[in-house]
Design an enzyme around this catalytic site. Structure first.
Site, short mmCIF file in Angstrom:
data_model
loop_
_atom_site.label_atom_id
_atom_site.label_comp_id
_atom_site.label_asym_id
_atom_site.label_seq_id
_atom_site.Cartn_x
_atom_site.Cartn_y
_atom_site.Cartn_z
CB SER A 258 -25.42 -8.45 64.11
OG SER A 258 -24.99 -9.71 64.58
CE LYS A 259 -33.61 -9.32 64.31
NZ LYS A 259 -33.47 -7.96 63.92
NE ARG A 260 -24.91 -13.46 62.84
CZ ARG A 260 -23.92 -12.80 62.33
NH1 ARG A 260 -22.69 -13.06 62.68
NH2 ARG A 260 -24.13 -11.83 61.43
N GLY A 262 -27.91 -11.38 70.37
CA GLY A 262 -29.03 -11.51 71.30
C GLY A 262 -29.86 -10.25 71.31
#
Ligand code: GLU
Length: 491
Positions: A258-260, A262
């Site tokens: 996911s976006k988390r 990076g």
């Protein structure tokens, strides 16, 4: 194995991205499997831009998605279908479902539905719509309308329905209607004489029917949607496509990427210096195992020649930076100096390098020699900027280089070397054996070992004790006149 579609006609697959963000690596991988399958089967790979969420959809995201697919080499057939332009057809299908009794208006208010879900949570039940407005009488409906209530439109899902399909990746699948959360909303709340905005499951089915899609290949997070969509196909009396649910891409912890984590969008990978070829190659390996003997390094065309779903894994595919870096290095090392130069020129130009007319730096032959020197040690294209930097600009002296240059014998040898260099005609090229002889001479004049002068020369030229092959480095720097300048500044 080649096989025909459900309807026995040509293979037609589609990628249906929502332009609510940049091209995500997961979407790109889904695109890849669709593309590989279409090309293997001699079918069509279509694009549909699912832009019905007008608040979150943006034209720049559509542009980013198309550009990313093009960059990866995933060419699509025909013009992309724009979902929002087809709303008339979506509404007509909803009307058809209302007319046939497969769908009905639900007047339950947001507050009532929230209270219902809270009750379910309090009893530790899974949240579901309890079908409370499924069989309202005409009078009850009129009463809600008289109250000024708006209505969603729901599609009936019989608890007893049994839904099965043969998934190309996951094999035999079986769902029960009772697992699907109750009658599903297919159009948003609107006045009861209208049809509100049609929702995802409905529009996807209507569009896939209309585009004659033979195979729906998408991430396994859509499995429950597939069960619902199969009921819609049945209600609309349409032949469903064949489904293939591909494994998710996982991060190092085994969770969905996911976006988390990076970097997740194709444009970010590109900006970091990954080549399209390596990224495309890597994405095929995320969930697909190439046949024995094929190795892990191959082109898209080579993968397309052998791709099938039998070799797509069911388990999630863990993202492996090391493998991606290795592949990228392989691609860069295999490019050859001239192709590498072509890829690096725009990156160098961002720093104003390689463009000074009439200079050695702008000379293609010099640039090709530079690429031959640094090429074998690149992992990312961006490394080709860092490693070229000391050839285009004078580097600062690192502490270790200063220490080396402060050594008396080393300094004397460097002085002797500069003296011989200044006697050469500035425009005369320096040959390798001549350079070797100059080094020996300087070492002898200063009474030091050849190793000392070499280390000192490296310190003076690169400001560091590390770097590529010294002789080649020197010859390149000599062609731009930088060797004399850099040695002088150290004396
Ligand atoms: N727009 C949907 C998505 O991006 C499409 C899913 C599908 O392929 O049906 O997830």
């Amino acid at each position: 194995m080649k096989f025909a579609s459900a309807a026995g006609s040509a293979v037609r697959v589609r990628l249906a991205p929502s332009p609510t963000g940049t091209l995500h690596i997961g979407t790109a991988r889904t695109a890849m499997f669709n593309w590989l399958f279409a090309r293997r089967q001699g079918g069509q790979f279509l694009l549909r831009i699912e832009d019905t969420d007008s608040a979150r959809s943006k034209p720049e995201y559509t542009a980013n998605i198309l550009e990313g697919l093009q960059w990866l080499g995933l060419d699509w057939d025909g013009e992309p279908v724009i979902q929002s332009e087809r709303i008339g057809e979506h509404r007509a299908a909803i009307q058809q479902l209302l007319d046939s009794g497969h769908a009905y208006r639900c007047f339950a208010s947001e507050a009532e539905l929230t209270a219902m879900r809270e009750q379910q949570a309090a009893h530790k039940q899974a949240p579901r719509y309890d079908n409370r407005h499924r069989d309202l009488s005409a009078e009850q409906q009129q009463a809600y309308i008289a109250e000024g209530r708006q209505a969603t439109i729901r599609f009936r899902i019989a608890d007893a329905a049994s839904i099965t399909w043969s998934d190309l990746v996951r094999g035999e699948m079986a769902w029960k209607g009772s697992d699907l959360g109750g009658d599903m909303v297919i159009a948003r709340r609107a006045p009861a004489d209208q049809i509100g905005d049609p929702l995802y499951n409905l529009v996807v089915v209507v569009d896939d029917i209309s585009m004659a899609i033979s195979h729906v290949i998408r991430g396994e997070d859509h499995i429950a949607n597939t069960a619902k969509q199969l009921l819609l196909y049945q209600a609309l009396a349409a032949e469903p496509p064949v489904f293939a649910h591909t494994p998710l891409i996982l991060n190092q912890e085994g969770k969905k990427l996911s976006k988390r984590d990076g970097v997740t969008s194709v444009s970010e990978f590109r900006a970091m210096g990954y080549t399209a070829e390596a990224l495309a190659n890597y994405m095929t390996l995320l969930g697909w195992s190439p046949p024995e003997g094929m190795g892990e390094r191959f082109s898209l065309a080579e993968a397309a020649a052998v791709f099938d779903f039998e070799r797509v894994n069911r388990a999630g595919a863990r993202f492996d930076w090391e493998k991606l870096n290795w592949l990228n290095g392989q691609v860069l090392h295999g490019l050859g100096p001239e192709s590498l130069r072509q890829q690096l020129l725009p990156l160098w130009a961002e720093h104003g390098w390689g463009t000074e007319p009439g200079s050695a730096w702008a000379d293609p032959a010099w640039q090709i020699d530079l690429c031959s020197l640094i090429g074998p040690s690149l992992t990312l294209l961006a490394d080709g900027v860092e490693q070229a930097r000391p050839f285009f600009t004078t580097p600062e002296l690192e502490q270790a280089a200063e220490t080396q240059l402060a050594n008396d014998g080393a300094r004397a040898a460097l002085e002797a070397l500069l003296e011989s260099l200044l006697k050469l005609l500035p425009e005369a090229p320096l040959e390798a054996d001549q350079a070797q002889a100059l080094l020996l001479e300087a070492a002898m004049a200063a009474g030091v070992k050849k190793g000392v002068i070499m280390k000192t020369l490296r310190a003076a030229l690169l400001g560091s004790l590390q770097g590529p092959d010294l002789l080649t480095t020197w010859l390149l720097l000599h062609r731009s006149g930088a060797d004399r300048v850099r040695i002088s500044r150290c004396l």
